[in-house]
Design a protein around this motif. Sequence first.
Motif, PDB file in Angstrom:
ATOM      1  N   LEU A 266      71.194  16.718  41.852  1.00  0.00           N
ATOM      2  CA  LEU A 266      72.174  15.650  42.020  1.00  0.00           C
ATOM      3  C   LEU A 266      72.563  15.034  40.682  1.00  0.00           C
ATOM      4  O   LEU A 266      71.712  14.699  39.867  1.00  0.00           O
ATOM      5  N   THR A 267      73.868  14.903  40.481  1.00  0.00           N
ATOM      6  CA  THR A 267      74.397  14.206  39.306  1.00  0.00           C
ATOM      7  C   THR A 267      75.322  13.101  39.795  1.00  0.00           C
ATOM      8  O   THR A 267      76.177  13.334  40.651  1.00  0.00           O
ATOM      9  N   VAL A 268      75.145  11.894  39.289  1.00  0.00           N
ATOM     10  CA  VAL A 268      75.980  10.764  39.691  1.00  0.00           C
ATOM     11  C   VAL A 268      76.609  10.126  38.459  1.00  0.00           C
ATOM     12  O   VAL A 268      76.220  10.408  37.323  1.00  0.00           O
ATOM     13  N   ASP A 269      77.576   9.256  38.711  1.00  0.00           N
ATOM     14  CA  ASP A 269      78.238   8.592  37.590  1.00  0.00           C
ATOM     15  C   ASP A 269      77.271   7.629  36.908  1.00  0.00           C
ATOM     16  O   ASP A 269      76.266   7.207  37.480  1.00  0.00           O
ATOM     17  N   GLN A 270      77.586   7.269  35.692  1.00  0.00           N
ATOM     18  CA  GLN A 270      76.682   6.465  34.871  1.00  0.00           C
ATOM     19  C   GLN A 270      76.468   5.056  35.414  1.00  0.00           C
ATOM     20  O   GLN A 270      75.445   4.426  35.136  1.00  0.00           O
ATOM     21  N   ALA A 271      77.409   4.562  36.220  1.00  0.00           N
ATOM     22  CA  ALA A 271      77.282   3.199  36.757  1.00  0.00           C
ATOM     23  C   ALA A 271      76.504   3.157  38.066  1.00  0.00           C
ATOM     24  O   ALA A 271      76.185   2.082  38.566  1.00  0.00           O
ATOM     25  N   PHE A 272      76.189   4.318  38.631  1.00  0.00           N
ATOM     26  CA  PHE A 272      75.485   4.385  39.915  1.00  0.00           C
ATOM     27  C   PHE A 272      73.979   4.401  39.640  1.00  0.00           C
ATOM     28  O   PHE A 272      73.345   5.443  39.526  1.00  0.00           O
ATOM     29  N   SER A 273      73.387   3.218  39.560  1.00  0.00           N
ATOM     30  CA  SER A 273      71.978   3.100  39.204  1.00  0.00           C
ATOM     31  C   SER A 273      71.081   3.495  40.375  1.00  0.00           C
ATOM     32  O   SER A 273      71.513   3.541  41.528  1.00  0.00           O
ATOM     33  N   ILE A 274      69.822   3.756  40.077  1.00  0.00           N
ATOM     34  CA  ILE A 274      68.852   4.067  41.120  1.00  0.00           C
ATOM     35  C   ILE A 274      68.739   2.893  42.097  1.00  0.00           C
ATOM     36  O   ILE A 274      68.640   3.076  43.307  1.00  0.00           O
ATOM     37  N   GLY A 275      68.780   1.674  41.560  1.00  0.00           N
ATOM     38  CA  GLY A 275      68.733   0.488  42.410  1.00  0.00           C
ATOM     39  C   GLY A 275      69.922   0.431  43.354  1.00  0.00           C
ATOM     40  O   GLY A 275      69.776   0.074  44.528  1.00  0.00           O
ATOM     41  N   ASP A 276      71.113   0.773  42.860  1.00  0.00           N
ATOM     42  CA  ASP A 276      72.313   0.794  43.705  1.00  0.00           C
ATOM     43  C   ASP A 276      72.164   1.818  44.819  1.00  0.00           C
ATOM     44  O   ASP A 276      72.541   1.566  45.973  1.00  0.00           O
ATOM     45  N   MET A 277      71.634   2.984  44.473  1.00  0.00           N
ATOM     46  CA  MET A 277      71.454   4.045  45.464  1.00  0.00           C
ATOM     47  C   MET A 277      70.485   3.608  46.556  1.00  0.00           C
ATOM     48  O   MET A 277      70.721   3.826  47.745  1.00  0.00           O
ATOM     49  N   ARG A 278      69.373   2.984  46.147  1.00  0.00           N
ATOM     50  CA  ARG A 278      68.397   2.496  47.127  1.00  0.00           C
ATOM     51  C   ARG A 278      69.027   1.424  48.020  1.00  0.00           C
ATOM     52  O   ARG A 278      68.809   1.389  49.229  1.00  0.00           O
ATOM     53  N   SER A 279      69.795   0.535  47.414  1.00  0.00           N
ATOM     54  CA  SER A 279      70.421  -0.551  48.157  1.00  0.00           C
ATOM     55  C   SER A 279      71.398  -0.013  49.203  1.00  0.00           C
ATOM     56  O   SER A 279      71.419  -0.491  50.346  1.00  0.00           O
ATOM     57  N   GLU A 280      72.209   0.980  48.822  1.00  0.00           N
ATOM     58  CA  GLU A 280      73.162   1.564  49.769  1.00  0.00           C
ATOM     59  C   GLU A 280      72.422   2.247  50.920  1.00  0.00           C
ATOM     60  O   GLU A 280      72.802   2.112  52.080  1.00  0.00           O
TER      61      GLU A 280
END
Length: 341
Positions: A266-280
């Motif tokens: 998986l590759t995500v954009d630089q602004a998509f933090s691990i915290g953001d991913m967990r939150s979503e």
Amino acid sequence: MLETFDEIDETDADPPRSRGSRVRRAIAATVALVLLLLVGAVAAYLLFLNHELTSNVKHSALLPTPGVSGAAAPPARKAAAKDAQNILFIGSDSRTTVADGRSDVIVLMHVAADRKTVTLVHFPRDLYVSVPGHGKDKINAAFAYGGAPLLVETLQNLVGVPIDHVAVVGFEGFKRMTDAVGGVNVYVEEAGSTSEFTFHKGYQMMNGEMALAFVRERHALSQGDISRGKRQEAFIKALLLKSLSRDVLANPVRLAQFVDAGTKNLTVDQAFSIGDMRSEAFGMRNLRGSDIAFVTAPFTGFGTAPNGGSIDIVDEPGMRLLGDALQNDAMSGYKDQTHTP
């Protein structure tokens, strides 16, 4: 000094009330110790999952930077959209690589502001659209010309909504995730077969190999890439629901395997933090099958491009309806308005 159960003897000279008190203290101390160990184990497990996410997920410049390579600023977010999110998923067949300029899956996931519904919009890769700086071409040509940033800009112009994040994943990752959750129950709309598997109409349990064959096939299907897109939608929905089920979330081993499988490719954009991913992910934990909808970006039929290639012709009025629904976080009202031939 902490007393153990062995130290509490019936011949103790203390009065009965004192012995009972000592037993209760010993039990309380033991329960406290067990709870402490449990808390420590949970904390260690969460740290392990966080380590897996952090070490596996790659970040890259997948979003356009206004002013760079002629990129325009993203469309303004309308007030009605509030905290709705638009996340672009780009999938690549593992027999090639995304770096080769091939994007086999283009799905825009719209997460409603209240996190109670999710709509996945499939954009057929042959959809004939305007690509900034390159005129009219197939939508997946945007990726070949300028990678994810140009594909994002193309989609933003097409539907008028800002894309918040981008995720790129290979088909091989889907295969590993399927096996990690113990298989997925996929709805087969159109029966068919490959050299290895037979797919019957209706729900069918699939392991990773079978699911990979299912989403790859297109030549034997009635509408080619359009039919394949519908298969990919059905598979993604089944995988999403299984990953959010108690069978996975409440099973530490299976959850760890799923996180590892899903993030290694998986590759995500630089602004998509691990915290953001967990939150979503946490915000969508209560989703059920009826809360997830799929639509295909509207087109009126098939045609031929000036260069002779086969194309899907955009339904312009239908695309405006789709754009309006995305912009105003009103996809629930769009579900029955899909404009496909």
